[in-house]
Structures are given as C-alpha cells and as structure tokens.
Design an enzyme around this catalytic site. Structure first.
Site, PDB file in Angstrom:
ATOM      1  N   GLY B  44      14.208 -11.899 103.247  1.00  0.00           N
ATOM      2  CA  GLY B  44      14.334 -12.113 104.692  1.00  0.00           C
ATOM      3  C   GLY B  44      15.672 -11.645 105.237  1.00  0.00           C
ATOM      4  N   SER B 283      18.673 -20.330  82.453  1.00  0.00           N
ATOM      5  CA  SER B 283      18.366 -18.901  82.515  1.00  0.00           C
ATOM      6  C   SER B 283      17.741 -18.365  81.242  1.00  0.00           C
ATOM      7  CB  SER B 283      19.641 -18.114  82.785  1.00  0.00           C
ATOM      8  OG  SER B 283      19.385 -16.743  82.597  1.00  0.00           O
ATOM      9  N   ARG B 329       7.444 -14.387  79.548  1.00  0.00           N
ATOM     10  CA  ARG B 329       7.416 -15.799  79.931  1.00  0.00           C
ATOM     11  C   ARG B 329       6.079 -16.482  79.722  1.00  0.00           C
ATOM     12  NH1 ARG B 329      11.106 -15.361  85.393  1.00  0.00           N
ATOM     13  NH2 ARG B 329      13.026 -14.945  84.259  1.00  0.00           N
ATOM     14  N   SER B 439      12.365 -10.550  90.107  1.00  0.00           N
ATOM     15  CA  SER B 439      12.090 -11.206  91.393  1.00  0.00           C
ATOM     16  C   SER B 439      13.214 -10.938  92.381  1.00  0.00           C
ATOM     17  CB  SER B 439      11.862 -12.701  91.227  1.00  0.00           C
ATOM     18  OG  SER B 439      13.056 -13.357  90.932  1.00  0.00           O
TER      19      SER B 439
END
Lengths: 248, 636
Positions: B44, B283, B329, B439
């Site tokens: 954004g 992490s 993952r 991401s």
C-alpha cells in the site's frame, strides 16, 4: 497470582480522567502484560462495562503501537522491552500495578490508554526521507557502504516510533526519536546529500509539535526498546550547529 | 472461464512488452484523478507513494495509528532477489522456477516470471531509499539462503528486514504527504466498497476515534490490506490484521481465489496456555544454522541436553536429505505435525519440536551466531525466559500467510473494474505455497513496479468519465448498510465476548481446515461454523458506545470471518488433490507425501458471492505451463 491494578480511565481527550481500581485473581505468570489486560477486559465484558482501551498490534515488539506507563516507567520495569514483550512473571503475587498512558503535550489522550502520536509522522514528513523517486535507482552495488557504516546506520534506523523516549523524558523531548532518523540517513552516502535541509526542517517541526528540549538526562535511552543510543542526539546537535553556522 | 489478460509473446518479454504498450495519462490529467489506497504496508505505501510521485492525488487509509505500523514491519528474515552477487548460479529464470515449484505448480508463469524480474530493481530501489541492508566488509551487499532454494539470494537487514523495507516505503509516503499529493487517514477502517455502473467508485470508512462514518469517492480503489491468517485467532499476525476489506469487496462482486491456501509457518513459538493471543514467529533464517529434531522415544521426559545424539530424530534431514532443515515451509510444518501427532512432541503442552544450535555454535563459535541471530535469540529469551545459546529453542507450526485472496488478472485488477488488489490481499504469485522471503518481495514489486503501470493503463480510458459524487444513491445505500450492521452488533447484548467467538472459530478451523484436511472434517466444519455464527448473532456482547470502541471493531471483523471460514472449507472441499499448503488426507502416498492431480485440478478456483443464503459459484482459471514441466515436487 493475584494482581491489583490501578488503571487510568478517560472518556475522551477533553474529558477528565481518573484512576480506577481492578482486581484479578487468576493471573498466569506466562501471560504477557497485554494478555493480562485482555483477561481484565473479558471480566469487564461479563460485567457489562466498557473495556479498557489500549494500543497494541503486532505483540512482538516491532510495530511500536503498544506502550503504557507501568508503575511510572515507560513499557514497565524491564529495560529495553516493549509493553507487549513484558510478561507477568516479572511481577510478584499480590503486586499493585499502576497503569497510565504515555504523557506529553504532543501526545493527547484519545481514550483510556490510547494516545495520538501523529506528531511523529509530521516530524518524518518534515524531512525524514531520502528524495528518491520510484524507478530511478542505480544498481545497488554501485554505492559501496562499509560494513561498519551500514551496521551503525541500522542501529539508528531500528527505532520503532513507540514514544517511550518522550514519555520517559522530564521535558517530553522527542530528541531521541528525531535524531535517530537524522542519524540513520546522514551516515549513508545516499542520505548525506540532503542532511542539512533535513536536520533544520525536522528539528523545527519537533519544536512546533510542542516537544520539550533535551537536557541530557539520558532517561530516554534507558527505556528505548531498540536501544537507540544517546550518541544520535549528539550527532543531531552537531549537524544542527554546523547547518546554523553556515546558515544553509 | 476467467481471462487473466496475460500478454502475448515469450515469457521473458511479456512484461517488457506490456510496459512498452501500456496506455499513459498526461501529467495535466493525472492531478484530476483521485485514487484510494487502503492499507499502508509495503504494498500500500509503495503504491501510494509511487502514484503520488507520478502526479495523482492519493488518499491513503490504515486502521493503525500510523502508516509505519502495518504488519509488513514484523517480517524478519529477508527479501529475495536474483542478483547473483554470490556467483552461485542464480538468475531470473532460476528464481522463477524455484517460486513456481515452491508453489507446487499452482501459480501463473507470467506473474511469477515478472516477480523474479522485478526483484532486481527492488534491491536498487530500497538501497536508494536508505535501507541499511547487511554488507560485506568490502562494502558490497551481503545475502543468505532461505528455505526451498539452493542458492543465496535473500537480502536482509539483521532480523528486521520487513521493518527497514517498510520504513523506506513509509518515508517515501510521508514525503508525498509533505508535498500535498497524499492525504493520510490513520485510525480509519474501510467498511464497504461502493460500486457504481459496475466499477469501483469509492469506499465507506469509519473513523475509529470519533466513530464517524465517512464516504470517499475515487476513480480507482486499491486494496493492499494484507492477509487473513488471523482468522485462526492464534497466528503470527498482528492483532488487528483482518480480512474485512477484501471480504466486503468480495460481497460487492470481486471473486476470491484459492481461499483455503494458508501457509502454516514451521518456526513459531509454541502455544503455552489458553490465555495466549499471539504466536510469535522465529525467522526461518534460523534454519540455516539450526537443526530440527525430536526425541526418538515417544513421550521422552528428559531435558534436551540429556538426550544423547543417537536417540534424537533429525526428521527433516532423515526424510528430505537434499534440503534437510531448509525444506519448504509446508513440508516442514507437516513433518513437525506428523511427529507431534505421533507422540514425539516436546514442551509443556507436547506441541513443539527442538531447533538446536549446539552444532553451529561448536563449529562457528557463539560470537558468530550472536552476530547473525542475536536479536532473535534475545526475543526468544524475552518471551520464554530461556537462553537458546545453552539449550535448544522449542518451535511449533503457526498460521502465517494467505496465498489465497482476491482474484486478480495480470494487471492486478479484480473482477470489479477499477478495483485493484496488491500484496498479500491478492492470490497471485505464490501458488499453493509461498517461499520464504518472497512476501516482502511481492508486496513491494506490486506497489513500486506493477501498479504504477497498470493503474494508469486503466485510468487512461476514464479521462472523460466524471468521478461519482458521494451523494450518489450507491454511497447512501452502502453507508446505510454499514450503520445498520454496527447498530446490530451493539444491540445484541448477549453474554459472550468477541474474543470468545474468535477463539472458538479459530480452533475449529485449525483442526478441520488447517495443516491437513479431509472431506468429512470439512463438511462437519461448515455445519459447525454456521452454528457458531448463529450463536454469535444471539449471544455476542459488545459493551461500550459507538465512538472509540475496540470491541465493536473486532466484532465487525469476526462477523466477516464466519463467512470467510465457510468459503475456506468449501474451497478445500472442492479441490480433491493435495498441493502445497492444501493437504487432503485422502490424497497422499503411503509415505505421507502430497499427491497432486494435474489432470483435473490444474486451475485456480475463483469464487463468486451469490448472497448470504446461496452457495458460492466456482469459476476456473486454467493454468497453462509453457516453460516448465510439471513435476512431482521432491525435496528428498
């Protein structure tokens, strides 16, 4: 454990606030401080009362949205720890805990423990950036930056903007917050170009927001969750002085 | 059949070709346009700043008290880019291939290639903004490796990469505020999308301080509101993260895609009790040096350090020797669940596995490990009270990232013209499983490099269209519906809190539509969700007023979660294969590996809302692979 709470309740910025007493009898030592407040709010809902409003979001110490004064210390009794990372094992069974919002003329209370910190955004708007438009950046490795410089710039850039420094300062000064950004950008070759304009505009805005002056007590650095160093303030003052002397 | 509008031509030239032919808006016309951007995370903030730099007028909205707090801030590990600085054989094609394969061949070739291509520019852009990435002693950028790949392409700023990238975008946004091109609305929540003549025309918002309901008109609306993993209640997301903006757009006609594909992250801190509100992520970069194991003996009560080497099961190294502790993952999380379910879990609730650094500390020295992960070890100690230099960390899977989201075409436009979805809010690039450090990349690339071409391409045809007035009946109607819902929630006056319902829904969904799913469980879940929703509208208690009221905010979000949860189950039920994060127990090999069905399910499921009492309608976007061969995704 049993905990006795005295919490600041205030309906709105204009309303008068007061401390209200609450008792919790089943606090788990593994709970975070905010989870303890969650459990109090559950109790208030069961009694059909309005919940205690407090700011929080990530609950992992990085977003900077949480922050209250706990027994007179910003973010509570531990050094360099945000409110969300404080756990109830830090307290003793039977303790009384006083909770109030961060207080500063520049941070008006919105409701209960929620405050308005938009003054920080306006300080950044005044010059806390590098004027680089999207799409015009040169190859990243064309600007080598020494490992130590990058690490030192990171130390300043790590600020989460929580406002604990302001809340801890007897003058409600925003010097640590402002200097961290000035320092982060001034250390990097990309940011150095605008550093004189930046320091002048950001410090002017800091004053316009009614933050107080820095009188070097270093209280801010003790509370800072990211351990932002007081040396950033020295760098800001130096930058400011040089800029003023040469009136650029 | 849905058309993703993928440009013609060879894979490598599609994006270049698009940029060369995208329509432009002349500078004098740009300032006549108003664009709404909801959300101030990486997607954004970067989109709002980039459009404002071009000369558009932008209104930026976020529910937090400052744009700088959006949850991109919490991403720790890093951001991928195929810079090949390590000369280890990396390139754009390889990154494209890793991402397609990591997503289990359920994403679009053209989108993924563009993502890899733009990754190069992102590092340049961030450095120009002053992001203090890690550096080698010679002054050049450093990077490291991450799960699911065999090269080193992850750039990082200690364990706070998301924070530093976000501050770069936030500062770019603040710069545009200072020159009057962006107007920010903090502590504002979007509660509805307004559609006029089939096009996005604006939004209805609520000022979270005063409670005031406001109307905002625009020529284009951008939703960059992140993911909805918080639907499980316990997740790695921030407390305020929600799916309401995209869900309300969905109910106005935007299709939702791949709704049930939610990544469960393998390295989170385990739940320690019922009071828990959040699962903190450790992490994935820790898996570079940490070894994951459980005791070979079920229910072993000994301390970790007392268990000898030959009684430890390094199950990832055992099952996936090629990738070991760096397996992707979805695979790592499922392998952990398998061991925990088999009775090998550790910790007070027997819901965790060990992440052990003793070998790395022995080989590299404690100082080196401290330099690499110091802040993560400190965070671990703050939360658990345990010193991970002395004993292994305990970790557990937790809901993390939504690959699903609003369906968008190549231009990131939803099925509503003029409505764009960026970053985690769309479904686009990660297929059925997202690779680590992709991401931050996708959010930034969408905002800095894609939307600034595709939104003007849309607006170029809108020059002669007058911006709708906020007096239009569609605005009135949307505002009335928003008011009515808020009043309804306040009026129930039952006995149970919003959190009670959210926690119940989350647990239910995690069990039946989480790490693994089956048809029977999903059907049960749909029934259970409906029953819980009925009880919500009967027994909910929102205390307080319609001014600043966090309970009222949460109630609106949870109301949307019930509907979203039902669609997740429907989506999972309709896909009779296992792929990426979507593991259907009926479709697995005898070793417990996923069985994908390319013959019947090589498509994206996009769902159309048909009203509260009618079932969603499924639309298919066929995925065609011209550049890669669909293979069984093996990390063995």
């Amino acid at each position: 454990m049993k905990i006795h709470l005295k919490i600041w309740r205030q309906d709105s910025t204009e309303a008068k606030g007061k401390f209200v007493d609450y008792d919790l009898s089943e606090v788990d030592a593994h709970m975070s401080f905010l989870e303890m407040l969650d459990s109090l709010n559950e109790l208030l809902i069961s009694r059909n009362e309005r919940v205690i409003e407090f700011d929080h979001d990530c609950r992992e110490g990085i977003c900077g949205q949480c922050g209250v004064m706990i027994n007179g210390r910003a973010h509570g009794p531990l050094d360099h720890t945000t409110t969300c990372q404080l756990h109830m094992r830090t307290f003793q069974d039977g303790d009384t805990i006083l909770i109030e919002p961060f207080r500063a003329a520049a941070f008006p209370v919105l409701r209960d423990l929620k405050i308005d910190r938009s003054a920080f955004d306006r300080i950044i708007q005044a010059g806390g950036f590098i004027s680089a438009n999207t799409g015009q950046a040169p190859e990243a490795n064309s600007i080598p930056i020494a490992h130590e410089t990058a690490e030192s710039a990171f130390d300043s850039a790590a600020c989460i903007g929580c406002g604990a420094c302001v809340a801890s300062c007897k003058n409600a000064s925003a010097a640590l917050f402002t200097s961290a950004k000035i320092s982060h950008l001034a250390q990097l070759p990309q940011g150095k170009i605008e550093h004189r304009v930046r320091v002048r505009k950001m410090t002017l805005q800091m004053d316009a927001e009614k933050f107080g002056a820095c009188s070097d007590t270093e209280a801010c650095a003790v509370e800072c969750p990211q351990q932002i160093s007081i040396s950033n303030i020295a760098r800001m003052n130096r930058e400011y002085l040089v800029t003023s002397l040469f009136s650029i | 059949m849905l058309n993703a509008k993928i440009p013609e031509g060879p894979l490598k030239e599609k994006w270049t070709h698009y940029k060369e032919h995208a329509k432009l808006v002349n500078p004098a016309n740009r300032r006549k346009f108003e664009i709404i951007v909801v959300g101030t995370g990486l997607a954004g903030a970067s989109c709002a700043a980039s459009l404002a730099e071009q000369g558009y007028h932008v209104k930026s909205f976020c529910f937090q008290d400052s744009a700088r707090r959006a949850h991109s801030v919490a991403a720790q590990g890093g951001v991928n880019a195929a810079k090949n600085y390590k000369n280890d054989g990396d390139n754009v094609y390889r990154m494209f291939y890793d991402t397609i394969k990591g997503g289990d061949f359920r994403s679009r070739e053209a989108n993924v290639y563009r993502l890899a291509e733009c990754s190069l520019n992102l590092i340049d852009q961030s450095v120009a903004q002053g992001v203090p990435f890690a550096r080698e002693y010679g002054g050049y950028l450093n990077n490291r490796s991450f799960g699911g790949v065999q090269v080193s392409r992850t750039f990082y700023a200690r364990g706070q990469t998301g924070q530093q990238l976000l501050l770069g975008a936030y500062q770019a946004l603040m710069r545009q505020v200072s020159v009057g091109k962006v107007q920010t609305f903090t502590r504002h929540e979007m509660l509805d999308l307004v559609v006029i003549d089939g096009k996005a025309a604006g939004i209805i918002t609520r000022d979270l301080v005063t409670g005031k309901i406001e109307r905002h008109a625009a020529n284009a609306v951008v939703l960059a509101t992140g993911g909805y993993g918080k639907i499980y209640y316990l997740s790695t997301l921030a407390m305020g993260c929600n799916g309401s903006a995209i869900w309300r757009a969905h109910k106005k006609g935007a299709f939702m895609a791949a709704t049930s594909w939610i990544q469960i992250h393998p390295t989170s801190l385990p739940q320690s009790g019922s009071h828990q509100s959040k699962l903190t992520l450790m992490s994935e970069s820790l898996r570079n040096d940490g070894r994951i194991w459980v005791p070979s003996k079920q229910g072993d009560q000994r301390l970790a350090v007392a268990i000898p080497e030959n009684e430890r099961d390094y199950y990832l190294e055992r099952r996936y020797p090629a990738f070991g502790n760096l397996s992707p993952r979805d695979i790592s999380s499922r392998a952990a669940k398998e061991r925990i379910d088999a009775g090998h879990g550790v910790g007070a609730m027997k819901n965790a596995v060990y992440l052990d650094f003793s070998k790395a500390i022995r080989e590299q020295g404690e100082a080196k490990i401290r330099e690499k992960y110091g802040n993560l070890f400190r965070m671990y100690q703050k939360i658990t009270g345990i010193d991970a230099y002395q004993e292994p960390m305990m970790i557990s899977p937790a809901a993390h990232f939504t690959m699903g989201g609003l369906w968008v075409d190549y231009e990131l436009m939803t099925t509503i013209p003029g409505l764009f979805a960026l970053g985690e809010a769309n479904f686009a690039d990660h297929g059925a499983n997202r690779l680590g450090a992709n991401s931050l990349l996708q959010a930034s690339v969408d905002g800095y490099f894609i939307a600034p071409y595709t939104i003007p391409n849309y607006l170029a045809d809108e020059i002669n269209v007058t911006r709708p007035s906020t007096d239009h009946p569609a605005f009135e109607e949307a505002e009335a519906a928003v008011r009515q819902q808020l009043e309804k929630l306040l009026a129930i006056k039952g006995t149970l809190s919003v959190d009670h319902f959210h926690k119940t829904l989350g647990a239910l969904l995690y069990n039946k539509c989480g790490l693994s799913r089956n048809a029977e469980g999903l059907r049960e879940a749909i029934g259970d969700i409906r029953a819980l929703k009925d009880s919500f509208y009967r027994d909910l208690n929102v205390t307080g007023d319609d001014l600043l009221n966090s309970e009222l905010e949460k109630a609106g979000r949870v109301a949307d979660y019930f509907e979203l949860a039902e669609l997740m189950c429907l989506d999972a039920l309709s896909r009779e294969e296992s792929c990426g994060a979507h593991f259907r127990e009926e479709f697995q090999t005898k070793d417990g590996e996923a069985v994908r069905n390319d013959a019947d399910y090589c498509f994206v499921s996009a769902w159309e809302w048909k009203g509260a009492t009618t079932e969603h309608k499924l639309h298919r976007e066929q995925l065609t692979f011209e550049n890669v061969k669909l293979t069984v995704r093996s990390y063995k």
